[in-house]
Design a protein around this motif. Sequence first.
Motif, PDB file in Angstrom:
ATOM      1  N   MET A   1      27.909  80.909  39.949  1.00  0.00           N
ATOM      2  CA  MET A   1      27.949  82.138  40.258  1.00  0.00           C
ATOM      3  C   MET A   1      26.802  82.993  39.194  1.00  0.00           C
ATOM      4  O   MET A   1      26.180  83.950  39.466  1.00  0.00           O
ATOM      5  N   ILE A   2      27.025  82.375  37.899  1.00  0.00           N
ATOM      6  CA  ILE A   2      26.181  83.049  36.886  1.00  0.00           C
ATOM      7  C   ILE A   2      24.653  82.835  36.830  1.00  0.00           C
ATOM      8  O   ILE A   2      23.865  83.681  36.592  1.00  0.00           O
ATOM      9  N   SER A   3      24.425  81.396  37.431  1.00  0.00           N
ATOM     10  CA  SER A   3      23.020  81.118  37.419  1.00  0.00           C
ATOM     11  C   SER A   3      22.186  82.087  38.468  1.00  0.00           C
ATOM     12  O   SER A   3      22.480  82.432  39.409  1.00  0.00           O
ATOM     13  N   GLY A   4      21.197  82.404  37.911  1.00  0.00           N
ATOM     14  CA  GLY A   4      20.205  83.587  38.699  1.00  0.00           C
ATOM     15  C   GLY A   4      20.326  84.613  38.394  1.00  0.00           C
ATOM     16  O   GLY A   4      19.786  85.639  39.057  1.00  0.00           O
TER      17      GLY A   4
ATOM     18  N   ARG B   1      20.774  92.970  34.960  1.00  0.00           N
ATOM     19  CA  ARG B   1      22.259  93.928  34.532  1.00  0.00           C
ATOM     20  C   ARG B   1      22.780  94.406  35.884  1.00  0.00           C
ATOM     21  O   ARG B   1      22.101  95.042  36.706  1.00  0.00           O
ATOM     22  N   GLY B   2      24.209  93.841  36.157  1.00  0.00           N
ATOM     23  CA  GLY B   2      24.716  94.353  37.216  1.00  0.00           C
ATOM     24  C   GLY B   2      24.561  93.354  38.698  1.00  0.00           C
ATOM     25  O   GLY B   2      25.353  93.529  39.412  1.00  0.00           O
ATOM     26  N   GLU B   3      23.749  92.123  38.303  1.00  0.00           N
ATOM     27  CA  GLU B   3      23.804  91.296  39.602  1.00  0.00           C
ATOM     28  C   GLU B   3      25.107  90.444  39.389  1.00  0.00           C
ATOM     29  O   GLU B   3      25.537  90.281  40.679  1.00  0.00           O
ATOM     30  N   LEU B   4      25.620  90.120  38.254  1.00  0.00           N
ATOM     31  CA  LEU B   4      26.947  89.265  38.286  1.00  0.00           C
ATOM     32  C   LEU B   4      27.810  90.086  38.921  1.00  0.00           C
ATOM     33  O   LEU B   4      28.827  89.773  39.818  1.00  0.00           O
TER      34      LEU B   4
ATOM     35  N   GLY C   1      28.825  86.326  31.550  1.00  0.00           N
ATOM     36  CA  GLY C   1      28.033  87.039  32.068  1.00  0.00           C
ATOM     37  C   GLY C   1      27.982  88.304  31.528  1.00  0.00           C
ATOM     38  O   GLY C   1      27.024  89.181  31.853  1.00  0.00           O
ATOM     39  N   SER C   2      28.541  88.664  30.445  1.00  0.00           N
ATOM     40  CA  SER C   2      28.541  89.912  29.685  1.00  0.00           C
ATOM     41  C   SER C   2      27.214  90.047  28.872  1.00  0.00           C
ATOM     42  O   SER C   2      26.853  89.179  28.282  1.00  0.00           O
ATOM     43  N   ASN C   3      26.534  91.333  29.007  1.00  0.00           N
ATOM     44  CA  ASN C   3      25.612  91.669  28.025  1.00  0.00           C
ATOM     45  C   ASN C   3      25.802  92.989  27.833  1.00  0.00           C
ATOM     46  O   ASN C   3      26.447  93.572  28.382  1.00  0.00           O
ATOM     47  N   GLU C   4      24.656  93.441  26.890  1.00  0.00           N
ATOM     48  CA  GLU C   4      24.507  94.908  26.701  1.00  0.00           C
ATOM     49  C   GLU C   4      24.831  96.096  27.995  1.00  0.00           C
ATOM     50  O   GLU C   4      23.882  95.667  28.887  1.00  0.00           O
ATOM     51  N   GLY C   5      25.962  96.779  27.959  1.00  0.00           N
ATOM     52  CA  GLY C   5      26.137  97.697  29.236  1.00  0.00           C
ATOM     53  C   GLY C   5      26.600  96.903  30.490  1.00  0.00           C
ATOM     54  O   GLY C   5      26.513  97.558  31.532  1.00  0.00           O
ATOM     55  N   SER C   6      27.318  95.558  30.503  1.00  0.00           N
ATOM     56  CA  SER C   6      27.705  95.126  31.542  1.00  0.00           C
ATOM     57  C   SER C   6      29.029  94.389  31.288  1.00  0.00           C
ATOM     58  O   SER C   6      29.230  94.211  30.170  1.00  0.00           O
TER      59      SER C   6
ATOM     60  N   ASP D   1      32.094  91.424  31.757  1.00  0.00           N
ATOM     61  CA  ASP D   1      32.189  90.151  32.016  1.00  0.00           C
ATOM     62  C   ASP D   1      32.922  89.849  33.035  1.00  0.00           C
ATOM     63  O   ASP D   1      33.677  90.787  33.656  1.00  0.00           O
ATOM     64  N   ALA D   2      33.156  88.605  33.546  1.00  0.00           N
ATOM     65  CA  ALA D   2      33.860  88.400  34.823  1.00  0.00           C
ATOM     66  C   ALA D   2      35.141  88.587  34.895  1.00  0.00           C
ATOM     67  O   ALA D   2      35.620  89.017  35.946  1.00  0.00           O
ATOM     68  N   ALA D   3      36.024  88.596  33.737  1.00  0.00           N
ATOM     69  CA  ALA D   3      37.286  88.830  33.446  1.00  0.00           C
ATOM     70  C   ALA D   3      37.530  90.235  33.844  1.00  0.00           C
ATOM     71  O   ALA D   3      38.435  90.638  34.584  1.00  0.00           O
TER      72      ALA D   3
END
Length: 565
Positions: A221-224, A228-231, A261-266, A268-270
């Motif tokens: 799911m995370i690959s690709g 920001r926002g894709e996950l 999948g968390s990064n600045e401004g997004s 995480d999956a949880a």
Amino acid sequence: MLENFSNQAIKVIDQAKLIADEMNNSIVGSEHLLLALFNMQDSICHFLLSERLITKEEILKEINSVIILRNKRKDSIYTIELTEIVKMSSKIATKKGNKEVFDEHLFYAMLISENNIGKDILVKLGVDIDELLEDLEDIFEFNQEEEHPYPFLTNLTKIDSPHPYISLGNYLDRIKIIMKKKQKNNPMLIGSAGVGKTAIIEELSREMPKDIIYRLDLGSMISGTKYRGELEEKIIQAMEYIKEHKAILFIDEIHNIVGAGSNEGSLDAANILKPYLARNDIRCIGATTLDEYYQFIEKDKALLRRFQNIFVEEPSLEETLYILEKIKTTYEEYHNIKYTSKHIKDIVEKAYRYIPTRTFPDKAIDILDEVGARYSLTHKAVDELINDVIFDMSGLKVISLEELDKLELNNTVLKNAYKEFLNNNHLEKNILSLKVNQDYNINSLKEDLEKVFGFNQEEYLEIDLDSYFEASSLSNLIGASKGYVGYETGGILSEHIIKYPFSLIYFKNLNSAHFIIQSFIKKLFDKPYFNDSKGRKVYLTNTIIVYNEGKVNSNQLGILDKKSK
């Protein structure tokens, strides 16, 4: 809503409304639809229910028993349940390639929908819903599962298990009960790697074929997802699909969703999943180990509240014997081999004694499978192959007491220690802890080890403690703390034992070391493992520790003197 409905299907719904009016019901429900379908003489509903000796009078009697309950409803002309059935029947017809909805689509949708009175009435009349669905599927080749565009969701009902599931506890019943709850209906399986958590869920998917269980592959799911926002978009789409189809989501290694999948401004999956779990929009089953549960899940209180824990215990030696006896036929047929009860007992006992770093039943099943694979290639004796597999997995050559007695060793200490090891069923300490003089010939012990275990030089580690007079030197042995230089590298002692579970460790000049380091080393003689700086359990069961005390150097005398003052 009835745009693509055939005249026949529209007539059935109109008849359901007339039945409700005749019974002075202000709202049309699934029970009225059931009677309307049954009243149509050429409908599949009438055919299949008549075949089961169900009569119109029996259906009417059951409908009358829910009239008081139904009159209290304040919905619009149709109940929510009936509206869902109508919508689902349209989707079923489209998937089947029909341009119009017919009576069979309405009937099938009623049977696969949850919590509708029409289906409840059939259950009260003794109708087996699963059997009725099978008859419908045989006639019309219905299949409630739709193809989905999400490669990271795997339907577990389509996965063939390598062997039968053997139940040793009430784990399946506990999961089913939790998922039936109104709140906190998400089970969390917690147990060591290899105890069978995933196998439990795979069996659940076979026992509940109408409730499709999808396994989430978080890595896929995370690959690709570069932007920001894709996950978030991927997860939301998948969750909406799970929600719409009333499926069950299974997340193995669920601790990985925390921070994934968390990064600045997004998010995480949880955090993306929490709203779905909080509203009970989906049912989710998680699986993780106890260490990772405490490290990741327990710290996230909001996520923790959404789940109910089920602890999966490692099977005992006796329970593992039972499991292997039950599943051995599958491996016998696959490898064209025959396992006797003696072979099974031998596998389990040697897995227990020689491979303490892994858990039952996984390690025993691995040995069973690999012995079969080797047999298909070599056709050697099964007993011999078991010992070969144990040696490759543990680094220890299996030798019997009779064979041990025949060996001419330099020192009887090793012989006596190994006899104790073979008779030790609790594995509470390592094979041998030996205190020697400074002039001890370590090479004589190496020679003995080579005769007994097939020891080689790579498994030998010598550590001179003469320079370990500071407490911080402990990081050289077990690794530096997180955030410090050397954390990624690990310690020389821990990394060596992890790489070579069967090792000979020789500590020289123990008295020269700082008293904290001395205390740490002495504890190794009585404990079956220690924790390194990364929190890993480093098992010592197959480790031989030799030390000499040496002389106390001036630095150590100063430390001890200050400590005594």
